[in-house]
Design a protein around this motif. Structure first.
Motif, PDB file in Angstrom:
ATOM      1  N   ALA A 149       0.835  -1.209   0.000  1.00 24.47           N
ATOM      2  CA  ALA A 149       0.000   0.000   0.000  1.00 24.47           C
ATOM      3  C   ALA A 149       0.868   1.256   0.000  1.00 24.47           C
ATOM      4  O   ALA A 149       0.557   2.239  -0.688  1.00 24.47           O
ATOM      5  CB  ALA A 149      -0.924  -0.005   1.213  1.00 24.47           C
ATOM      6  N   ARG A 150       1.966   1.227   0.747  1.00 28.68           N
ATOM      7  CA  ARG A 150       2.875   2.381   0.773  1.00 28.68           C
ATOM      8  C   ARG A 150       3.462   2.651  -0.607  1.00 28.68           C
ATOM      9  O   ARG A 150       3.605   3.812  -1.025  1.00 28.68           O
ATOM     10  CB  ARG A 150       3.993   2.136   1.777  1.00 28.68           C
ATOM     11  CG  ARG A 150       4.978   3.289   1.899  1.00 28.68           C
ATOM     12  CD  ARG A 150       6.157   2.947   2.787  1.00 28.68           C
ATOM     13  NE  ARG A 150       6.932   1.806   2.261  1.00 28.68           N
ATOM     14  CZ  ARG A 150       8.033   1.344   2.848  1.00 28.68           C
ATOM     15  NH1 ARG A 150       8.481   1.888   3.967  1.00 28.68           N
ATOM     16  NH2 ARG A 150       8.686   0.315   2.319  1.00 28.68           N
ATOM     17  N   ALA A 151       3.807   1.574  -1.324  1.00 27.80           N
ATOM     18  CA  ALA A 151       4.396   1.722  -2.661  1.00 27.80           C
ATOM     19  C   ALA A 151       3.429   2.385  -3.631  1.00 27.80           C
ATOM     20  O   ALA A 151       3.866   2.955  -4.646  1.00 27.80           O
ATOM     21  CB  ALA A 151       4.815   0.353  -3.190  1.00 27.80           C
ATOM     22  N   ARG A 152       2.144   2.330  -3.324  1.00 29.93           N
ATOM     23  CA  ARG A 152       1.133   2.958  -4.182  1.00 29.93           C
ATOM     24  C   ARG A 152       0.571   4.215  -3.537  1.00 29.93           C
ATOM     25  O   ARG A 152      -0.552   4.624  -3.825  1.00 29.93           O
ATOM     26  CB  ARG A 152       0.019   1.952  -4.473  1.00 29.93           C
ATOM     27  CG  ARG A 152       0.486   0.732  -5.273  1.00 29.93           C
ATOM     28  CD  ARG A 152      -0.646  -0.246  -5.508  1.00 29.93           C
ATOM     29  NE  ARG A 152      -1.753   0.365  -6.219  1.00 29.93           N
ATOM     30  CZ  ARG A 152      -2.942  -0.217  -6.358  1.00 29.93           C
ATOM     31  NH1 ARG A 152      -3.169  -1.422  -5.837  1.00 29.93           N
ATOM     32  NH2 ARG A 152      -3.913   0.396  -7.011  1.00 29.93           N
ATOM     33  N   GLY A 153       1.353   4.814  -2.658  1.00 32.59           N
ATOM     34  CA  GLY A 153       0.943   6.074  -2.035  1.00 32.59           C
ATOM     35  C   GLY A 153      -0.269   5.925  -1.138  1.00 32.59           C
ATOM     36  O   GLY A 153      -1.044   6.878  -0.983  1.00 32.59           O
ATOM     37  N   TRP A 154      -0.460   4.757  -0.560  1.00 35.21           N
ATOM     38  CA  TRP A 154      -1.565   4.417   0.347  1.00 35.21           C
ATOM     39  C   TRP A 154      -2.926   4.421  -0.356  1.00 35.21           C
ATOM     40  O   TRP A 154      -3.963   4.366   0.301  1.00 35.21           O
ATOM     41  CB  TRP A 154      -1.608   5.352   1.563  1.00 35.21           C
ATOM     42  CG  TRP A 154      -0.327   5.403   2.316  1.00 35.21           C
ATOM     43  CD1 TRP A 154       0.526   6.449   2.420  1.00 35.21           C
ATOM     44  CD2 TRP A 154       0.283   4.329   3.082  1.00 35.21           C
ATOM     45  NE1 TRP A 154       1.617   6.122   3.196  1.00 35.21           N
ATOM     46  CE2 TRP A 154       1.486   4.821   3.613  1.00 35.21           C
ATOM     47  CE3 TRP A 154      -0.097   3.004   3.360  1.00 35.21           C
ATOM     48  CZ2 TRP A 154       2.336   4.052   4.404  1.00 35.21           C
ATOM     49  CZ3 TRP A 154       0.756   2.233   4.143  1.00 35.21           C
ATOM     50  CH2 TRP A 154       1.952   2.756   4.655  1.00 35.21           C
ATOM     51  N   ALA A 155      -2.935   4.445  -1.678  1.00 41.65           N
ATOM     52  CA  ALA A 155      -4.193   4.466  -2.419  1.00 41.65           C
ATOM     53  C   ALA A 155      -5.077   3.235  -2.169  1.00 41.65           C
ATOM     54  O   ALA A 155      -6.307   3.348  -2.188  1.00 41.65           O
ATOM     55  CB  ALA A 155      -3.918   4.606  -3.912  1.00 41.65           C
ATOM     56  N   PRO A 156      -4.513   2.029  -1.946  1.00 42.08           N
ATOM     57  CA  PRO A 156      -5.385   0.865  -1.769  1.00 42.08           C
ATOM     58  C   PRO A 156      -6.134   0.808  -0.438  1.00 42.08           C
ATOM     59  O   PRO A 156      -6.989  -0.062  -0.262  1.00 42.08           O
ATOM     60  CB  PRO A 156      -4.401  -0.317  -1.862  1.00 42.08           C
ATOM     61  CG  PRO A 156      -3.181   0.219  -2.526  1.00 42.08           C
ATOM     62  CD  PRO A 156      -3.102   1.641  -2.072  1.00 42.08           C
ATOM     63  N   LEU A 157      -5.827   1.697   0.505  1.00 37.92           N
ATOM     64  CA  LEU A 157      -6.483   1.639   1.808  1.00 37.92           C
ATOM     65  C   LEU A 157      -7.979   1.863   1.676  1.00 37.92           C
ATOM     66  O   LEU A 157      -8.439   2.629   0.828  1.00 37.92           O
ATOM     67  CB  LEU A 157      -5.882   2.684   2.747  1.00 37.92           C
ATOM     68  CG  LEU A 157      -4.391   2.531   3.079  1.00 37.92           C
ATOM     69  CD1 LEU A 157      -3.941   3.651   3.993  1.00 37.92           C
ATOM     70  CD2 LEU A 157      -4.122   1.166   3.719  1.00 37.92           C
ATOM     71  N   ARG A 158      -8.743   1.178   2.548  1.00 31.42           N
ATOM     72  CA  ARG A 158     -10.200   1.287   2.537  1.00 31.42           C
ATOM     73  C   ARG A 158     -10.693   1.909   3.843  1.00 31.42           C
ATOM     74  O   ARG A 158     -10.013   1.839   4.868  1.00 31.42           O
ATOM     75  CB  ARG A 158     -10.832  -0.100   2.363  1.00 31.42           C
ATOM     76  CG  ARG A 158     -10.634  -0.694   0.975  1.00 31.42           C
ATOM     77  CD  ARG A 158     -11.148  -2.132   0.925  1.00 31.42           C
ATOM     78  NE  ARG A 158     -10.251  -3.035   1.643  1.00 31.42           N
ATOM     79  CZ  ARG A 158     -10.654  -4.152   2.260  1.00 31.42           C
ATOM     80  NH1 ARG A 158     -11.932  -4.465   2.282  1.00 31.42           N
ATOM     81  NH2 ARG A 158      -9.778  -4.926   2.864  1.00 31.42           N
TER      82      ARG A 158
END
Length: 213
Positions: A196-205
């Motif tokens: 999630a960090r590698a994607r700028g936390w975008a996957p967080l719900r």
């Protein structure tokens, strides 16, 4: 092929359960047996035995360290595997009607003497779907603060001697890949946090996200 966004597990209530019995009533979970007809035209049902579990939550607590994000790990003795394991705070959903996030907040407070101002859902998983119905939700907790000494939870049993340590997230990832961390919530949570960090936390719900359990 499955289109992007369509890959998802789903409940299946179409299998006829012919019989259900409790084989052993345990202190935390029960061993149950069911006769289930896997296909409508099956003449004879099959028997499936599994652990009937209340479910659980776990918490990946992160803070900013000198070398980047650090994750809190707890060392706890687990008797079935006769080992001291590095884990993340976690606990059962054994309080009737308790909100899932509230349960996670309680575990972070009781096991790590921490509170967090920012909460997100990191990942959900079934711990052992071939033999248990336990579903576990892992939260990401950030903006953490220490609980004052006079407010700290008094621990008992295995929790009395738990050591805690803040570890760089990258170091924890390497420990997982090296086979040095075995607790499933820690393994899943560490790798999911790094992803999630590698994607700028975008996957967080959001904390009220749908949960297949």
């Amino acid at each position: 092929m499955t289109a992007p966004g369509e890959l998802a597990d789903a409940k299946d209530a179409g299998r006829e359960v012919v019989a259900h019995r409790t084989i052993h009533a345990g202190r935390v979970f029960d061993l149950v047996g069911e006769e289930v007809r896997l296909h409508p035209d099956d003449e004879k049902p099959v028997v499936r035995e599994y652990l009937d579990h209340p479910g659980a939550v776990a918490v990946v607590a992160l803070r900013d360290g000198e070398a980047g994000e650090e994750i809190l790990l707890i060392r706890q003795y687990r008797h079935p595997v006769r080992a001291q394991l590095w884990e993340v705070p976690a606990g059962l959903l054994d309080v009737a009607g308790e909100d899932y996030r509230a349960a996670a907040e309680r575990e972070l407070y009781e096991e790590a003497d921490l509170r967090a101002a920012r909460w997100d859902v990191l990942v959900d998983y079934f711990t052992s779907p071939g033999g248990s119905d336990e579903s576990l939700r892992v939260y990401l907790a950030r903006d953490v603060t220490d609980v004052d000494g006079d407010e700290r939870h008094e621990r008992e049993d295995e929790e009395r001697d738990m050591a805690t340590v803040w570890v760089p997230l990258d170091e924890a990832v390497m420990a997982v890949h090296a086979g040095r961390i075995h607790n499933p919530s820690a393994v899943v949570g560490i790798l999911a946090a790094a992803s999630a960090r590698a994607r700028g936390w975008a996957p967080l719900r959001p904390t009220d996200a749908e949960w297949l359990r």
